[in-house]
Design a protein around this motif. Structure first.
Motif, PDB file in Angstrom:
ATOM      1  N   HIS A   9       1.025  -0.893   0.067  1.00 32.76           N
ATOM      2  CA  HIS A   9       0.027  -0.033  -0.179  1.00 32.76           C
ATOM      3  C   HIS A   9       0.750   1.504  -0.032  1.00 32.76           C
ATOM      4  CE1 HIS A   9       0.289   0.105   4.650  1.00 32.76           C
ATOM      5  NE2 HIS A   9       0.707  -1.333   4.601  1.00 32.76           N
ATOM      6  N   LYS A  10       2.113   1.035   0.517  1.00 34.34           N
ATOM      7  CA  LYS A  10       3.348   2.274   0.446  1.00 34.34           C
ATOM      8  C   LYS A  10       3.617   2.543  -0.784  1.00 34.34           C
ATOM      9  CE  LYS A  10       4.441   1.880   5.428  1.00 34.34           C
ATOM     10  NZ  LYS A  10       3.913   3.670   5.579  1.00 34.34           N
ATOM     11  N   THR A  11       3.680   1.860  -1.616  1.00 34.00           N
ATOM     12  CA  THR A  11       4.105   2.245  -2.703  1.00 34.00           C
ATOM     13  C   THR A  11       3.120   2.374  -3.220  1.00 34.00           C
ATOM     14  OG1 THR A  11       6.160   0.332  -2.488  1.00 34.00           O
ATOM     15  CG2 THR A  11       5.509   0.492  -5.095  1.00 34.00           C
ATOM     16  N   CYS A  12       1.822   2.178  -3.124  1.00 37.29           N
ATOM     17  CA  CYS A  12       0.585   1.894  -4.243  1.00 37.29           C
ATOM     18  C   CYS A  12       0.806   3.950  -3.595  1.00 37.29           C
ATOM     19  CB  CYS A  12      -0.849   1.594  -4.006  1.00 37.29           C
ATOM     20  SG  CYS A  12      -1.867   1.486  -4.933  1.00 37.29           S
ATOM     21  N   ALA A  13       0.535   4.248  -3.089  1.00 38.19           N
ATOM     22  CA  ALA A  13       0.162   5.537  -2.572  1.00 38.19           C
ATOM     23  C   ALA A  13       1.248   6.727  -2.951  1.00 38.19           C
ATOM     24  CB  ALA A  13       0.031   6.278  -1.106  1.00 38.19           C
ATOM     25  N   LYS A  14       1.920   6.463  -3.286  1.00 34.75           N
ATOM     26  CA  LYS A  14       3.615   6.508  -4.304  1.00 34.75           C
ATOM     27  C   LYS A  14       3.170   6.850  -5.189  1.00 34.75           C
ATOM     28  CE  LYS A  14       6.648   5.668  -0.373  1.00 34.75           C
ATOM     29  NZ  LYS A  14       7.481   4.168   0.025  1.00 34.75           N
ATOM     30  N   THR A  37       2.082  10.364  -7.882  1.00 38.36           N
ATOM     31  CA  THR A  37       3.168  10.888  -9.041  1.00 38.36           C
ATOM     32  C   THR A  37       3.149  10.015  -9.983  1.00 38.36           C
ATOM     33  OG1 THR A  37       5.025   8.778  -8.062  1.00 38.36           O
ATOM     34  CG2 THR A  37       4.862  10.790  -6.927  1.00 38.36           C
ATOM     35  N   ALA A  38       2.508   9.290 -10.409  1.00 43.85           N
ATOM     36  CA  ALA A  38       2.918   8.708 -11.772  1.00 43.85           C
ATOM     37  C   ALA A  38       1.533   8.970 -12.755  1.00 43.85           C
ATOM     38  CB  ALA A  38       2.895   7.050 -11.449  1.00 43.85           C
TER      39      ALA A  38
END
Length: 818
Positions: free
Chosen positions: A383-388, A392-393
Motif C-alpha cells: 500500500h505504501k508503494t501504491c500511495a506513492k 506521482t505517476a
C-alpha cells in the motif's frame, strides 16, 4: 504473477523514487535515464573472466563452488538490472533528456541482451504492461524500436500478446483483456503490427454484443448477455482512445463500423440507476458510467481524437518506427462458456468538479480514473508503494490529489460491493495523508460533502462511510475539526448526522477503548458516546435461582463436565426457563473477560447449552438473554451471538425472529442490528458451501474406490453429509423468505401507523429499514437464485402489505440482473 515489480533489483522502493542496480542509464529525479559510463551490454562487463590458466585460488579449494556462486550472482544481478531498466523507463524526471531519447537508449541497451536474456526481458515486459498500464504507450514504443533492429523479437512479442489475450478471455479476466488490448493498440502505433490487428481483437469480443440482442431468451439470460455486451463496450471505451488517431488516419471505414456497433449497443441497453450511492436530488446527477463514457468518446471523436492524458512517444519516433517490418497478428476463434459472469455496470460518482480536480469531465478523466483503479488493483498488497504511485505517476499536469481521493472513495462505496475489502482503502487513504500535506484537507472536504448529504446517501454506503471514518480517526489520534459539527448536537436524535456520529464513535470504541475515545473528543460530544462497555452484573431470577446460578459458576470454574452439571440441574428445583437463564448467565459471566474466555467456555459447555436450549422458542429466549447481558456493549453482543451460532447453540432463524421482534424494531436505526443479521445469513451460506464441498469429496471417494455397497463407512458418511446439506438448504430457503417477508411486514406496519397518526412515514427508521432490505437484496442476490420469483409472488398476494413496500421489494428483485 506477483502483484509487485521485482524488488531485488530495481522494483519500487520505499522513499518515493525507484531504486535499481548500477546500469548504463542512471536514474534522475524518479524518472528519466541519461547515458552513463557504459553502453549496450557493457554495463555488466565488470564480471571477471576466469580462464584455465588463471584460476582463482579459491576455485581449487572448494571444487569450483565459489565460482559457480559468483556466476549465479552475476546472472541474477544482470537480470535485476534489466528489470530495473524496464520498470523505470518513462517515469517522471527532472532530467533534460526527453522520453524519446531515453527510449532509444534503452532499446540500444537491451538489443544485445535479447539473445541471452530473452525470456527474462519478455516476462518483465509483459508484467510491466499489465501492472504499469499508465505506461503502456512507452512499452509499445520500446517494442517498436527493438523491432526495427530485431524483427524476431518483435514477432515474439506479437505472438505472446495474442496468446495472453486468448488466455485472459478464456479465464474471463476482463482487466487483463482490457490491458492487453490497449497494448495491441500501442503495437499498432509503433508499427509493429498492422492497424487491422486491433479490429480482429474487437471482432473476437463483438459476439458478446450480438448475444445480448436475442429477445427470445428468458430475462435472466438476457440480463447476463447484456452484462457481457457491456464488457465489450467497456473494453473498447478504455482502449480506443490510445490508438484512435492512427485508426482514423489509416482505417477510417473499420473505425466507423466499430463505432456503429457501439452505437447500436448503447441504443438498446438499459441504463442502471438502482446502484446509486447518492439518491436523486437537485445536486445529484445519477448517470450510468458507461453511458457517460460513451458520450465522452463521441466528444473525443468530434475533437479529432486528441486525448490529453494519453502519452504519445511513438509520434515523435515515427520516422524510425516506420522502417520496421510489420507482423501479422494471429487470431484464432475464441470461445467463452455460458457460465462466464462479468461485473455489472456502476454509476458516476462525483464529489469534486473541474475547478478542484483540474481535469475536465472528458474522456481524460475516465482514463485517469482507470489508471488509479488499476494501480490499486495491482499494488494494493504494497500500500505504501501504491500511495506513492498515485501521487506521482499519473499522466496529468494537474495536481492528482483531488481525483485520487474521489476515485478511492468511489471504489469504497461501489455498489453492490467494493472490489476489495474496506481495509484496503482505509489504509491507502491513511498512507496518502501521511505522505503529503495536500491530501488531508482534500479528504476533509470530501468528508464534509458526504456528511452534508447523508440524508440522500444509500444506507449501505452510510455504514461503509462510518466504518472508514472511525478507522481514519483512530489512525490519526481522533484529531478532527469537531467544532464544525457542533450545530448537529441540537438536532433531533433520529437525524442522519446524529445517528452517523453515534455509529462512528461506537466503532471508534471498538478500535480502541472507551476512556481513550471519550477524552479525545470535545466534552460537548460526550452525549453521542456509547455507554461504557460492561456486562450485566445482576444475576436474573429469585434469590434461590441466583444462589443456584452462583453454584453453577463454581462448578464450571472447577471444570466439571457438561454431563455432571446437567445431572445437577435435573436435581435442583426450578422451571426449565429458569435453568436456561442460569446456564446462559454462567457461560456469559465466565466468558466476559475476553473473547478467548468465551470460546473456552463454549468449547467446554456447548453440549450443556444445547441440551437446555432445545427448540426455536428457547433459542430466541437465549438471544434475548445474551442481549440483556451485553446491553452496554453492542460489539460484545455481536461477537457473543456469532460464537453461539458457531457452536450451533442458536441458529440464524432464531436470529431473524429476534431482529424483527417488536422490542428490536426501534433499534433498526443502529448499525449493530444489521451486522448481526448479516453474520447470521453468512453463517448459513458458509455452512451450505462447506457441506457442498464435503458432499462432492464424498462422492468422488465412492467413485474412485468403486464402492457399490451403501452400508460401508464411506457410504454412511456420504448419506450423512447429503442429509445435512438438505437440512441446511431448507434453512437457507426459510432464512431468505423469513427475512424479506418480515421486512415487508414491518415496513407496511410503519407506513400505516405513521399515516394514522398524521406523521411523516419516510423518516430515518424507514430509510434504514428499506435501505437495508435493498442492501440484503444486492448482497445476496446470487444466493437467492430461484427464490426471488416465488417470494415476489407470495408477497404480491399477501394481505396488509403496502404497495409502496412491494415497489421497494421490486428494486431488490432487480438486483439479480445487475
Amino acid at each position: 504473477m506477483d502483484a509487485r515489480p521485482h524488488r531485488g533489483g530495481g522494483g519500487y522502493h520505499g522513499g518515493g523514487g525507484y531504486r535499481g542496480g548500477r546500469s548504463g542509464y542512471h536514474h534522475h529525479g524518479g524518472g528519466g535515464y541519461r547515458e552513463g559510463g557504459h553502453r549496450g551490454r557493457d554495463y555488466h562487463s565488470d564480471a571477471r573472466d576466469y580462464s584455465d590458466g588463471h584460476m582463482h585460488k579459491d576455485f581449487r579449494r572448494d571444487g569450483g563452488r565459489s565460482l559457480k556462486r559468483q556466476r549465479c550472482d552475476e546472472r541474477e544481478d544482470i537480470e535485476n538490472r534489466l528489470n530495473s531498466l524496464l520498470i523505470r523507463i518513462g517515469d517522471k524526471s527532472q532530467s533534460t533528456h526527453t522520453l524519446e531519447s531515453n527510449l532509444q537508449g534503452l532499446a540500444d541497451a537491451l538489443e544485445g541482451d535479447v539473445t541471452n536474456h530473452r525470456t527474462q526481458i519478455l516476462q518483465m515486459l509483459f508484467q510491466c504492461v499489465m501492472q504499469l498500464s499508465l505506461k503502456t504507450p512507452v512499452y509499445g514504443t520500446l517494442v517498436g524500436l527493438m523491432n526495427v533492429k530485431n524483427t524476431d523479437f518483435g514477432n515474439e512479442v506479437v505472438l505472446r500478446t495474442a496468446t495472453e489475450l486468448e488466455k485472459a478471455y478464456l479465464q474471463s479476466d476482463v482487466k487483463a483483456i482490457k490491458l492487453l488490448t490497449r497494448f495491441v493498440g500501442e503495437l499498432v502505433n509503433a508499427c509493429v503490427i498492422h492497424p487491422v490487428a486491433i479490429f480482429s481483437v474487437y471482432d473476437q469480443l463483438q459476439p458478446l454484443v450480438t448475444a445480448a440482442i436475442d429477445e427470445e431468451k428468458d430475462e435472466r439470460t438476457r440480463a447476463e448477455a447484456r452484462q457481457r455486451a457491456d464488457v465489450f463496450a467497456y473494453i473498447v471505451l478504455a482502449t480506443l482512445p490510445f490508438v484512435a488517431p492512427e485508426l482514423a488516419a489509416k482505417t477510417p471505414d473499420e473505425l466507423g463500423r466499430l463505432l456503429d456497433t457501439l452505437a447500436l449497443h448503447f441504443s438498446r441497453r438499459r441504463s442502471q440507476t438502482a446502484l446509486s450511492v447518492l439518491a436523486v436530488n437537485e445536486k445529484d446527477e445519477v448517470v450510468d458510467y458507461l453511458d457517460k463514457t460513451w458520450a465522452q468518446l463521441l466528444q473525443l471523436r468530434d475533437e479529432g481524437w486528441q486525448a490529453l492524458s494519453v502519452l504519445k512517444p511513438s509520434s515523435a519516433l515515427s520516422s524510425i518506427l516506420t522502417q520496421a517490418t510489420r507482423h501479422e497478428f494471429p487470431v484464432s476463434a475464441w470461445s467463452a462458456g455460458p457460465s462466464v459472469k462479468y461485473e455489472g455496470p456502476h454509476l458516476v460518482f462525483r464529489l469534486f468538479d473541474e475547478s478542484k480536480t483540474g481535469v475536465k469531465d472528458t474522456i481524460d478523466r475516465f482514463l485517469l480514473e482507470e489508471h488509479i483503479v488499476d494501480l490499486i488493483h495491482f499494488f494494493r498488497s504494497d500500500h505504501k508503494t501504491c500511495a506513492k504511485l498515485l501521487l506521482t505517476a499519473l499522466p496529468t499536469r494537474a495536481n492528482p490529489e483531488y481525483l485520487v481521493v474521489e476515485t478511492i472513495l468511489a471504489q469504497l462505496f461501489l455498489l453492490p460491493k467494493s472490489p476489495f475489502r474496506p481495509i484496503c482503502y482505509n489504509v491507502l487513504l491513511a498512507d496518502l495523508c501521511r505522505m503529503t500535506l495536500t491530501v488531508p484537507p482534500i479528504l476533509a472536504q470530501a468528508v464534509e460533502v458526504l456528511f452534508e448529504r447523508l440524508e440522500t446517501m444509500d444506507i449501505e454506503c452510510v455504514d461503509r462511510f462510518a466504518e472508514w471514518f472511525a478507522y481514519h480517526l483512530s489512525s490519526f489520534d481522533y484529531g478532527w475539526e469537531w467544532n464544525k459539527w457542533e450545530s448537529i448536537l441540537s438536532l433531533d436524535a433520529e437525524k442522519p448526522q446524529v445517528l452517523f456520529l453515534k455509529d462512528v464513535l461506537d466503532r471508534c470504541v471498538r478500535l480502541s477503548y472507551w476512556e481513550r475515545v471519550s477524552r479525545s473528543i470535545p466534552e460537548s460530544f460526550g452525549a453521542l458516546m456509547p455507554p461504557k462497555p460492561a456486562p450485566a452484573t445482576t444475576t436474573p431470577g429469585t434469590v434461590e435461582e441466583q444462589n443456584d446460578c452462583g453454584a453453577m459458576v463454581k462448578r464450571m470454574r472447577e471444570k466439571q463436565t457438561s454431563d455432571q452439571i446437567f445431572q445437577w440441574l435435573r436435581e435442583i428445583q426450578g422451571t426449565h426457563d429458569a435453568k436456561l437463564a442460569m446456564v446462559l448467565h454462567a457461560l456469559l459471566l465466565l466468558g466476559s473477560k475476553s473473547f478467548s474466555h468465551l470460546l473456552n467456555a463454549l468449547d467446554r459447555y456447548h453440549e450443556l447449552a444445547r441440551a437446555v436450549i432445545n427448540n426455536e422458542a428457547r433459542r430466541v429466549q437465549a438471544i434475548n438473554a445474551i442481549a440483556q447481558f451485553w446491553n452496554l456493549s453492542k460489539f460484545n453482543l455481536i461477537i457473543a451471538l456469532d460464537k453461539f451460532m458457531t457452536y450451533r447453540v442458536i441458529d440464524s432463524l432464531a436470529i431473524i425472529q429476534w431482529v424483527f421482534s417488536p422490542a428490536m424494531l426501534p433499534e433498526f436505526v443502529h448499525g449493530y442490528v444489521w451486522e448481526i443479521l448479516r453474520n447470521a445469513i453468512d453463517k448459513t451460506i458458509g455452512r451450505s458451501q462447506i457441506l457442498e464441498t464435503e458432499l462432492s469429496a464424498c462422492n468422488r471417494a465412492l467413485v474412485d474406490k468403486g464402492i457399490t455397497d451403501m452400508e460401508g463407512s464411506d457410504a454412511v458418511k456420504f448419506r450423512q453429509t447429503r442429509d445435512a446439506l438438505e437440512l441446511v438448504r431448507r434453512e437457507h430457503k426459510q432464512l431468505f423468505f423469513g427475512v424479506f417477508q418480515r421486512f415487508c411486514m414491518v415496513l407496511s406496519n410503519h407506513l400505516a401507523t405513521c399515516e394514522a397518526r398524521g406523521a411523516n412515514p419516510l423518516d430515518s427508521w424507514y430509510r434504514s429499514a428499506a435501505g437495508h432490505m435493498k442492501e440484503m437484496g444486492r448482497r445476496y442476490n446470487r444466493d437467492m437464485e430461484g427464490l426471488l420469483d416465488s417470494l415476489e409472488e407470495t408477497l404480491q398476494t399477501a394481505d396488509l402489505l403496502d404497495q409502496r413496500v412491494i415497489q421497494q421489494f421490486k428494486l431488490v428483485a432487480q438486483c439479480r440482473y445487475h
